[in-house]
Design an enzyme around this catalytic site. Structure first.
Site, PDB file in Angstrom:
ATOM      1  N   SER A 208       0.868  -1.179   0.000  1.00  0.00           N
ATOM      2  CA  SER A 208       0.000   0.000   0.000  1.00  0.00           C
ATOM      3  C   SER A 208       0.896   1.217   0.000  1.00  0.00           C
ATOM      4  CB  SER A 208      -0.844   0.007   1.278  1.00  0.00           C
ATOM      5  OG  SER A 208      -1.430   1.293   1.478  1.00  0.00           O
TER       6      SER A 208
ATOM      7  N   TYR B 172      -2.610  -1.293  10.404  1.00  0.00           N
ATOM      8  CA  TYR B 172      -2.497  -1.466   8.946  1.00  0.00           C
ATOM      9  C   TYR B 172      -1.159  -0.918   8.452  1.00  0.00           C
ATOM     10  CZ  TYR B 172      -3.950  -1.171   4.015  1.00  0.00           C
ATOM     11  OH  TYR B 172      -4.050  -1.312   2.647  1.00  0.00           O
TER      12      TYR B 172
HETATM   13  C1  BGC Z   1      -6.183   1.524   1.877  1.00  0.00           C
HETATM   14  C2  BGC Z   1      -7.355   2.374   1.496  1.00  0.00           C
HETATM   15  C3  BGC Z   1      -6.930   3.813   1.235  1.00  0.00           C
HETATM   16  C4  BGC Z   1      -5.735   3.861   0.325  1.00  0.00           C
HETATM   17  C5  BGC Z   1      -5.205   5.272   0.112  1.00  0.00           C
HETATM   18  C6  BGC Z   1      -5.074   1.704   0.883  1.00  0.00           C
HETATM   19  O1  BGC Z   1      -3.984   0.950   1.281  1.00  0.00           O
HETATM   20  O2  BGC Z   1      -6.575   0.179   1.895  1.00  0.00           O
HETATM   21  O3  BGC Z   1      -8.313   2.321   2.516  1.00  0.00           O
HETATM   22  O4  BGC Z   1      -7.976   4.517   0.637  1.00  0.00           O
HETATM   23  O5  BGC Z   1      -4.703   3.061   0.822  1.00  0.00           O
HETATM   24  O6  BGC Z   1      -5.072   5.973   1.306  1.00  0.00           O
END
Ligand code: BGC
Length: 256
Positions: free
Chosen positions: A144, A157
């Site tokens: 991410s 996360y």
């Molecule tokens: C998350 C999303 C978020 C995106 C940008 C992703 O890793 O799962 O919830 O919108 O990142 O911030």
């Protein structure tokens, strides 16, 4: 066909980015093992039917990727069916939004169990198989933008994704002698079920888009096309890096 006859595992492929990657890999000629979570939204029959719609040799494989015995059984199943494993995509991921002061141990552990421990397990079991085959291989983590940028109220996360970033960099070094390429793809805001609440809320959605230089959410296919490159022979000399697919989100710094 850029992945002709390669055997690929995609975790968390019942929806969103994982599903997009599984479909595209099958279209590129790969034999795809489409991982579903047992007890998830789809039963095994629906999962098999969906996998079959991706390509003639695609199969559904059920496993909770946060359990070693599940992951080992899944990889054995893939090898029994296709004879080898060339590509593993660590895509399965969850997030819980909660102010840090209120996060419980269970919530923390759940997120880390899937996003980080699961990625470790699948990487290790897949890499052992690739080494046994005599290499080469490809490990790709769908991390991410939050492997690098903070996201208030998503601390577990972000910690998991930051962990996946360091794991990838270590594995790129340790597995290079076996010719196993290890890379991350860092998606930004992609239109998938993980973002459903934001997509369904016009104000939240507008706010999110205002942070994205490209002016829109991304699509799973746009992540899948980078995954095809990283899974293909064309990325032979590419290892230890993160590829952002975020419409410029990471570059957006709001100062005021
Ligand atoms: C998350 C999303 C978020 C995106 C940008 C992703 O890793 O799962 O919830 O919108 O990142 O911030």
């Amino acid at each position: 066909m850029r992945l002709q006859d390669k055997v690929a595992l995609v975790t968390g492929a019942s929806s969103g980015i994982g599903k997009g990657i599984a479909e595209r890999f099958a279209a590129e000629g790969a034999h795809v093992a489409v991982n579903y979570r047992p007890g998830g939204a789809k039963d095994m029959e629906a999962a098999q039917a969906e996998a079959a719609s991706f390509g003639p040799t695609a199969i559904a494989v059920s496993a909770d990727i946060s359990k070693r015995e599940d992951v080992e059984r899944m990889v054995q199943e893939i090898v029994a069916k296709f004879g080898r494993l060339d590509i593993a995509i660590n895509n399965a991921g969850i997030e819980i939004k909660k102010p840090f002061l209120e996060v419980t141990d269970d919530e923390w552990n759940k997120v880390i169990a899937v996003n980080l421990f699961g990625a470790y397990l699948v990487s290790q079991v897949a890499a052992r198989q690739m080494v046994k085959q005599g290499g080469p291989g490809k490990l790709i983590n769908i991390s991410s933008v939050h492997e690098d940028i903070p996201f208030p109220e998503y601390t577990a996360y972000c910690a998991s994704k930051g962990g996946v970033r360091m794991m990838m960099r270590n594995l790129a070094m340790e597995l290079a002698p076996y010719k196993i390429n290890v890379n991350n793809i860092a998606p930004g805001a992609i239109a998938t079920p993980i973002n459903q609440a934001v997509l369904d809320d016009p104000v939240a959605s507008k706010n999110a888009i205002s942070e994205i230089p490209w002016g829109r959410f991304g699509k799973p296919e746009e992540v899948a096309s980078v995954a095809v490159f990283l899974a293909s022979d064309e990325s032979e000399y590419v290892t230890g890096s993160t590829y952002y697919v975020d419409g410029g989100l990471t570059q957006q710094v709001t100062l005021y």
